[in-house]
Motif scaffolding. Structure first.
Motif, PDB file in Angstrom:
ATOM      1  N   GLN A  82       0.799  -1.078   0.199  1.00 38.80           N
ATOM      2  CA  GLN A  82      -0.133  -0.137  -0.079  1.00 38.80           C
ATOM      3  C   GLN A  82       0.501   1.194   0.010  1.00 38.80           C
ATOM      4  OE1 GLN A  82      -2.713  -0.334   3.290  1.00 38.80           O
ATOM      5  NE2 GLN A  82      -4.018  -1.957   2.203  1.00 38.80           N
ATOM      6  N   HIS A  83       2.097   1.192  -0.083  1.00 40.13           N
ATOM      7  CA  HIS A  83       3.059   2.324   0.051  1.00 40.13           C
ATOM      8  C   HIS A  83       2.876   2.937  -1.198  1.00 40.13           C
ATOM      9  CE1 HIS A  83       6.688   4.605   0.383  1.00 40.13           C
ATOM     10  NE2 HIS A  83       6.397   4.545   1.889  1.00 40.13           N
ATOM     11  N   LYS A  84       2.839   4.158  -1.430  1.00 39.94           N
ATOM     12  CA  LYS A  84       2.915   4.862  -2.811  1.00 39.94           C
ATOM     13  C   LYS A  84       3.764   4.720  -3.714  1.00 39.94           C
ATOM     14  CE  LYS A  84       2.266   9.617  -4.231  1.00 39.94           C
ATOM     15  NZ  LYS A  84       2.076  11.174  -4.094  1.00 39.94           N
ATOM     16  N   HIS A  85       5.269   4.808  -3.051  1.00 37.88           N
ATOM     17  CA  HIS A  85       6.373   4.729  -3.866  1.00 37.88           C
ATOM     18  C   HIS A  85       6.383   3.149  -4.389  1.00 37.88           C
ATOM     19  CE1 HIS A  85       7.396   8.361  -1.716  1.00 37.88           C
ATOM     20  NE2 HIS A  85       7.754   8.731  -2.875  1.00 37.88           N
TER      21      HIS A  85
ATOM     22  N   ARG B  52       3.960   1.326  -5.319  1.00 38.43           N
ATOM     23  CA  ARG B  52       2.969   1.238  -6.335  1.00 38.43           C
ATOM     24  C   ARG B  52       3.331   1.908  -7.450  1.00 38.43           C
ATOM     25  NH1 ARG B  52      -2.360   0.457  -3.663  1.00 38.43           N
ATOM     26  NH2 ARG B  52      -3.179   1.309  -5.758  1.00 38.43           N
ATOM     27  N   LEU B  53       3.962   3.122  -7.216  1.00 41.77           N
ATOM     28  CA  LEU B  53       4.438   3.840  -8.642  1.00 41.77           C
ATOM     29  C   LEU B  53       5.463   2.905  -9.198  1.00 41.77           C
ATOM     30  CD1 LEU B  53       4.547   6.365 -10.071  1.00 41.77           C
ATOM     31  CD2 LEU B  53       6.361   7.021  -8.385  1.00 41.77           C
ATOM     32  N   CYS B  54       6.419   2.336  -8.619  1.00 42.51           N
ATOM     33  CA  CYS B  54       7.715   1.676  -9.053  1.00 42.51           C
ATOM     34  C   CYS B  54       6.820   0.580  -9.745  1.00 42.51           C
ATOM     35  CB  CYS B  54       8.479   1.264  -8.316  1.00 42.51           C
ATOM     36  SG  CYS B  54       9.545   2.483  -7.565  1.00 42.51           S
ATOM     37  N   CYS B  55       5.885  -0.138  -9.194  1.00 40.19           N
ATOM     38  CA  CYS B  55       5.275  -1.247 -10.087  1.00 40.19           C
ATOM     39  C   CYS B  55       4.337  -0.985 -11.237  1.00 40.19           C
ATOM     40  CB  CYS B  55       4.251  -1.994  -9.136  1.00 40.19           C
ATOM     41  SG  CYS B  55       5.031  -3.024  -7.702  1.00 40.19           S
ATOM     42  N   GLY B  56       3.897   0.203 -11.195  1.00 38.07           N
ATOM     43  CA  GLY B  56       3.140   0.826 -12.452  1.00 38.07           C
ATOM     44  C   GLY B  56       4.286   1.008 -13.537  1.00 38.07           C
ATOM     45  N   LEU B  57       5.458   1.626 -13.114  1.00 40.96           N
ATOM     46  CA  LEU B  57       6.522   2.025 -14.235  1.00 40.96           C
ATOM     47  C   LEU B  57       7.061   0.842 -14.562  1.00 40.96           C
ATOM     48  CD1 LEU B  57       8.150   4.934 -12.395  1.00 40.96           C
ATOM     49  CD2 LEU B  57       6.677   5.154 -14.344  1.00 40.96           C
ATOM     50  N   PHE B  58       7.163  -0.524 -14.099  1.00 35.47           N
ATOM     51  CA  PHE B  58       7.763  -1.426 -14.388  1.00 35.47           C
ATOM     52  C   PHE B  58       6.518  -2.180 -15.385  1.00 35.47           C
ATOM     53  CE2 PHE B  58      10.613  -2.136 -10.703  1.00 35.47           C
ATOM     54  CZ  PHE B  58      11.658  -2.209 -11.319  1.00 35.47           C
ATOM     55  N   MET B  59       5.399  -2.301 -14.939  1.00 29.35           N
ATOM     56  CA  MET B  59       4.573  -2.458 -16.090  1.00 29.35           C
ATOM     57  C   MET B  59       4.303  -2.075 -17.349  1.00 29.35           C
ATOM     58  SD  MET B  59       2.786  -5.168 -14.432  1.00 29.35           S
ATOM     59  CE  MET B  59       1.316  -5.420 -15.704  1.00 29.35           C
TER      60      MET B  59
END
Length: 79
Positions: A59-62, A64-71
């Protein structure tokens, strides 16, 4: 891998109850099942503790951002 897990998930309780029935005494069977339950307690407690820690990380914001960027990156890479 799934077949092995399902087979183990079905076979383990059957073996546990067969062992308890083979004791020949109700108290010994109850004691055998209680010992098995007591033996699985640390694994269950650890799983609950780990799930709580993983939930906080997910649930940490960073993160989730890193996972989105990897996707997005893997999506572009596979084009």
């Amino acid at each position: 891998m799934n077949e092995a897990f399902i087979c183990t998930a079905i076979r383990t309780p059957i073996c546990r109850y067969a062992f308890a029935l083979a004791q020949g005494d109700v108290m010994l069977a109850a004691l055998a099942l209680f010992a098995f339950g007591l033996g699985t307690l640390p694994a269950l407690l650890f799983s609950g503790w780990a799930a709580t820690g993983i939930q906080a990380i997910l649930q940490h914001k960073h993160f989730r951002l890193c996972c989105g960027l990897f996707m997005i990156g893997f999506g572009i890479w596979t084009l």
